[in-house]
Design an enzyme around this catalytic site. Structure first.
Site, PDB file in Angstrom:
ATOM      1  N   HIS A 142      52.679  40.187  65.454  1.00 33.03           N
ATOM      2  CA  HIS A 142      52.378  40.724  66.620  1.00 33.03           C
ATOM      3  C   HIS A 142      53.121  41.657  67.369  1.00 33.03           C
ATOM      4  O   HIS A 142      54.440  41.791  67.079  1.00 33.03           O
ATOM      5  CB  HIS A 142      51.819  39.428  67.515  1.00 33.03           C
ATOM      6  CG  HIS A 142      53.241  38.795  67.877  1.00 33.03           C
ATOM      7  ND1 HIS A 142      53.658  39.076  69.376  1.00 33.03           N
ATOM      8  CD2 HIS A 142      53.944  37.961  67.574  1.00 33.03           C
ATOM      9  CE1 HIS A 142      54.791  38.492  69.596  1.00 33.03           C
ATOM     10  NE2 HIS A 142      54.928  37.570  68.459  1.00 33.03           N
ATOM     11  N   CYS A 143      52.809  42.547  68.172  1.00 31.54           N
ATOM     12  CA  CYS A 143      53.459  43.255  68.997  1.00 31.54           C
ATOM     13  C   CYS A 143      53.273  42.635  70.417  1.00 31.54           C
ATOM     14  O   CYS A 143      52.967  41.677  70.848  1.00 31.54           O
ATOM     15  CB  CYS A 143      53.268  44.524  68.852  1.00 31.54           C
ATOM     16  SG  CYS A 143      51.461  45.039  69.222  1.00 31.54           S
ATOM     17  N   ALA A 144      53.345  43.870  71.432  1.00 31.10           N
ATOM     18  CA  ALA A 144      53.370  43.267  72.783  1.00 31.10           C
ATOM     19  C   ALA A 144      52.176  42.847  73.383  1.00 31.10           C
ATOM     20  O   ALA A 144      51.941  41.870  73.962  1.00 31.10           O
ATOM     21  CB  ALA A 144      53.931  44.306  73.651  1.00 31.10           C
ATOM     22  N   ARG A 194      49.054  43.046  70.929  1.00 31.19           N
ATOM     23  CA  ARG A 194      48.032  42.705  69.715  1.00 31.19           C
ATOM     24  C   ARG A 194      48.304  42.025  68.656  1.00 31.19           C
ATOM     25  O   ARG A 194      49.693  42.047  68.253  1.00 31.19           O
ATOM     26  CB  ARG A 194      47.695  44.194  69.152  1.00 31.19           C
ATOM     27  CG  ARG A 194      47.085  45.171  70.030  1.00 31.19           C
ATOM     28  CD  ARG A 194      47.092  46.477  69.647  1.00 31.19           C
ATOM     29  NE  ARG A 194      48.351  47.015  70.094  1.00 31.19           N
ATOM     30  CZ  ARG A 194      48.745  48.146  69.594  1.00 31.19           C
ATOM     31  NH1 ARG A 194      47.915  49.023  68.798  1.00 31.19           N
ATOM     32  NH2 ARG A 194      49.953  48.600  69.944  1.00 31.19           N
TER      33      ARG A 194
END
Length: 475
Positions: A25-27, A29
Site C-alpha cells: 500500500h501507499c499513502a 491506495r
C-alpha cells in the site's frame, strides 16, 4: 469502522487468495498484483462505501481507500491472505512481470528519469526566474528587469549558472540512474557521464557551429580520427552508453578472477565503453536525438491548431495506457536543448488535460445526488486541477464515461488555443494550476487563458452530456 469486515469484502471481491500474487500500500491506495484481473467483482467494489475508486496500471490493480484507512485495511487483508508485508517497490517488480514488451520499455524509461526529475525541475524553475529577469516588455515597456535595475544583473547571472548546471551535466545524472537500472555500478555510470562532458572536449552546444566551420577537434589514434566532442544536454547517447557499460561490466565480472575484479573490471569497463561511445554509439545516437528533437519541434510548429487539438484529445487516453511516462525522456531532451527548442510543449498539453479531468469531476460533484460519488468527486476534482488525475479519471470520469468524453473535448479545445500562442514550459512539475511557475514568462497569459477554456468547456460539455445520459436512462 470495522477494518476486518472491509478487508473481508475486498478479499472476496478480488477473487480470494488464489488470485492475489502480491500486496502493498501507499499513502491512499492498496496496490495489488492479481493473477487474473477479469476475476475481480468490480460491481461489488463499486458498492463498497470504503472504496473511493479503482484502476489498473503498470501490472497493478489499485484500490483507492484514502489516508489512514488504507493502513488498517492493508494489515487485515495481509492477515487474511497470509502474504508477508511487501514494499511498493516489490509490488512494482511483481507487476512488471505481467507487462508486455512496450509497457516494460515505458516502465524502464520511467524508472530511469523519475529519480532525476527533482534536479531537472529545480534547474527549470531557476531558468524560469532568470527568464523573468531578462525578458523585455514583461514588466517595463522596452526594458527587462535587469535593464531597469542594473544592480541585479549579477543576481541574474548567478541564477542562470545555477539553472544551467543540471542540463549541462545531465549525462552524469542519467548515467548514474540508467546504469543502476540496467544492473551496473551507478558510480561507473556517473564517471561515464563525466567523461561525456569533460572540459577537454568541445562543448556539445557548439558542435553545430564547429561542424559548419570545419573546426571540430579530434584524437588521432593509429590513423583513426575520433571527434573530441562533448554530449552536454543529451539524452539518447548517455542512455545507450549506460546500457553498454552495465552489460560490459556484467560480462567482465563473469570472467575476471575475483582477486582482480575490483582492479580490472572498472578499468576495462570504462575504457571499452568510452571507446565505443566516442567512435560509434555517441555520434549515431546524437544524430538520432537531434532528428527526434527537430522532428517534434517541426511537428509542433507546423501542425498548428489541428495538431494541438489532436494531441489534447489523445493525451488522457495515453495516460490510461501508461504511455505518458515515455514523454519524460522526450521532455528532458527538449528542456536540455532549450536554446533550440525554447522549452517543452508537452507539459502545457498535460496541464490542459489534467484541468479538464478535474473540471469534469467537479461538474459531476455539483450534479450528482449519489453521496458516495459526491464524496469521491469533491477531493478527486481538486486533486486533478492541481495536477494529480488518477482519482478523478479512474474513480469518477471513466466509470460514468460522459465526464471523460467531456474532458477530452475540453482538453482538445484548450490545447488548440495554447498551440496558437506556442505555449512552452521551461521546467517539469505539477501539470495543472501550480504549473504556472514552470511556464516560460511570455507564455504565462495564454497558459492561464487555456486553463480557463479547458475548465469552462469541459464543465459545459459535462452538463450537456449528463442531461443526455439521464434522458436515455429515463427512456
Amino acid at each position: 469502522m470495522k477494518y476486518d469486515q472491509i478487508a473481508k469484502e475486498l478479499f472476496e471481491a478480488i477473487g480470494g487468495k488464489e488470485n492475489l500474487s502480491a500486496l502493498a500500500h501507499c499513502a491512499t491506495r492498496l496496490r495489488l498484483v492479481l493473477h487474473d484481473e477479469s476475476k475481480v467483482n468490480q460491481e461489488a467494489l463499486d458498492k463498497m462505501d470504503a472504496v473511493k475508486g479503482t484502476f489498473s496500471t503498470g501490472g497493478q490493480f489499485q484500490i483507492i481507500l484514502g489516508a489512514g484507512l488504507v493502513n488498517n485495511v492493508y494489515h487485515e487483508l495481509a492477515r487474511l491472505t497470509g502474504l508477508q508485508e511487501m514494499s511498493t517497490t516489490d509490488v512494482k517488480d511483481a507487476g512488471a512481470k505481467r507487462l508486455n514488451p512496450l509497457q516494460r520499455f515505458v516502465k524502464l524509461l520511467s524508472d530511469i528519469f523519475v529519480p532525476i526529475i527533482p534536479a531537472i525541475v529545480a534547474g527549470g524553475l531557476l531558468m524560469g526566474i532568470n527568464n523573468i529577469l531578462i525578458a523585455k516588455d514583461l514588466i517595463f515597456e522596452g526594458k527587462s528587469l535587469i535593464e531597469a535595475y542594473p544592480e541585479i544583473s549579477d543576481l541574474a547571472a548567478l541564477i542562470n549558472t545555477f539553472a544551467n548546471a543540471a542540463f549541462v551535466f545531465l549525462p552524469i545524472l542519467i548515467g548514474f540512474s540508467a546504469t543502476q537500472r540496467f544492473g551496473g555500478n551507478p558510480y561507473l555510470g556517473a564517471a561515464l557521464g563525466m567523461l561525456m562532458v569533460h572540459p577537454d572536449l568541445l562543448n556539445g552546444y557548439d558542435y553545430g557551429s564547429a561542424l559548419t566551420s570545419g573546426s571540430i577537434p579530434a584524437w588521432n589514434i593509429f590513423g583513426m580520427e575520433i571527434e573530441k566532442v562533448g554530449y552536454q544536454g543529451t539524452v539518447l547517447p548517455v542512455l545507450a552508453a549506460s546500457f553498454i557499460l552495465a552489460k560490459t561490466e556484467q560480462f567482465l565480472r563473469k570472467y575476471i578472477p575475483s582477486a582482480l575484479a575490483n582492479l580490472l573490471t572498472p578499468l576495462f569497463t570504462i575504457f571499452i565503453t568510452g571507446i565505443l561511445t566516442f567512435t560509434a554509439v555517441g555520434p549515431l545516437t546524437r544524430l538520432a536525438g537531434n532528428v527526434l528533437t527537430d522532428g517534434l519541434v517541426w511537428l509542433y510548429d507546423t501542425a498548428g491548431v489541428i495538431g494541438g487539438a489532436l494531441f489534447g484529445l489523445g493525451y488522457a487516453p495515453i495516460v490510461i495506457t501508461g504511455m505518458h511516462h515515455s514523454f519524460i525522456a522526450v521532455e528532458t531532451q527538449l528542456l536540455a536543448d532549450f536554446v533550440k527548442t525554447g522549452g517543452t510543449f508537452i507539459f502545457p498539453v498535460a496541464a490542459m488535460s489534467n484541468v479538464a479531468q478535474g473540471a469534469a469531476t467537479l461538474a459531476v460533484f455539483l450534479m450528482t445526488k449519489d453521496k458516495k460519488v459526491k464524496g469521491i468527486a469533491s477531493a478527486a476534482g481538486i486533486s486533478a486541477v492541481l495536477g494529480i488525475t488518477e482519482p478523478a479519471m479512474f474513480g469518477v470520469n471513466l466509470k460514468l464515461r460522459y465526464p471523460f468524453i467531456a474532458a477530452i473535448i475540453g482538453a482538445s479545445v484548450s490545447t488548440a488555443f495554447i498551440t496558437i500562442y506556442k505555449v512552452k514550459a521551461v521546467a517539469l512539475g505539477a501539470a495543472g494550476l501550480p504549473g504556472i511557475i514552470s511556464i516560460r514568462p511570455d507564455s504565462i497569459v495564454p497558459y492561464v487563458i487555456g486553463m480557463v477554456i479547458s475548465f469552462v468547456v469541459t464543465s459545459v460539455m459535462t452538463i450537456i452530456l449528463a442531461k443526455r445520459a439521464a434522458k436515455k436512462a429515463a427512456q
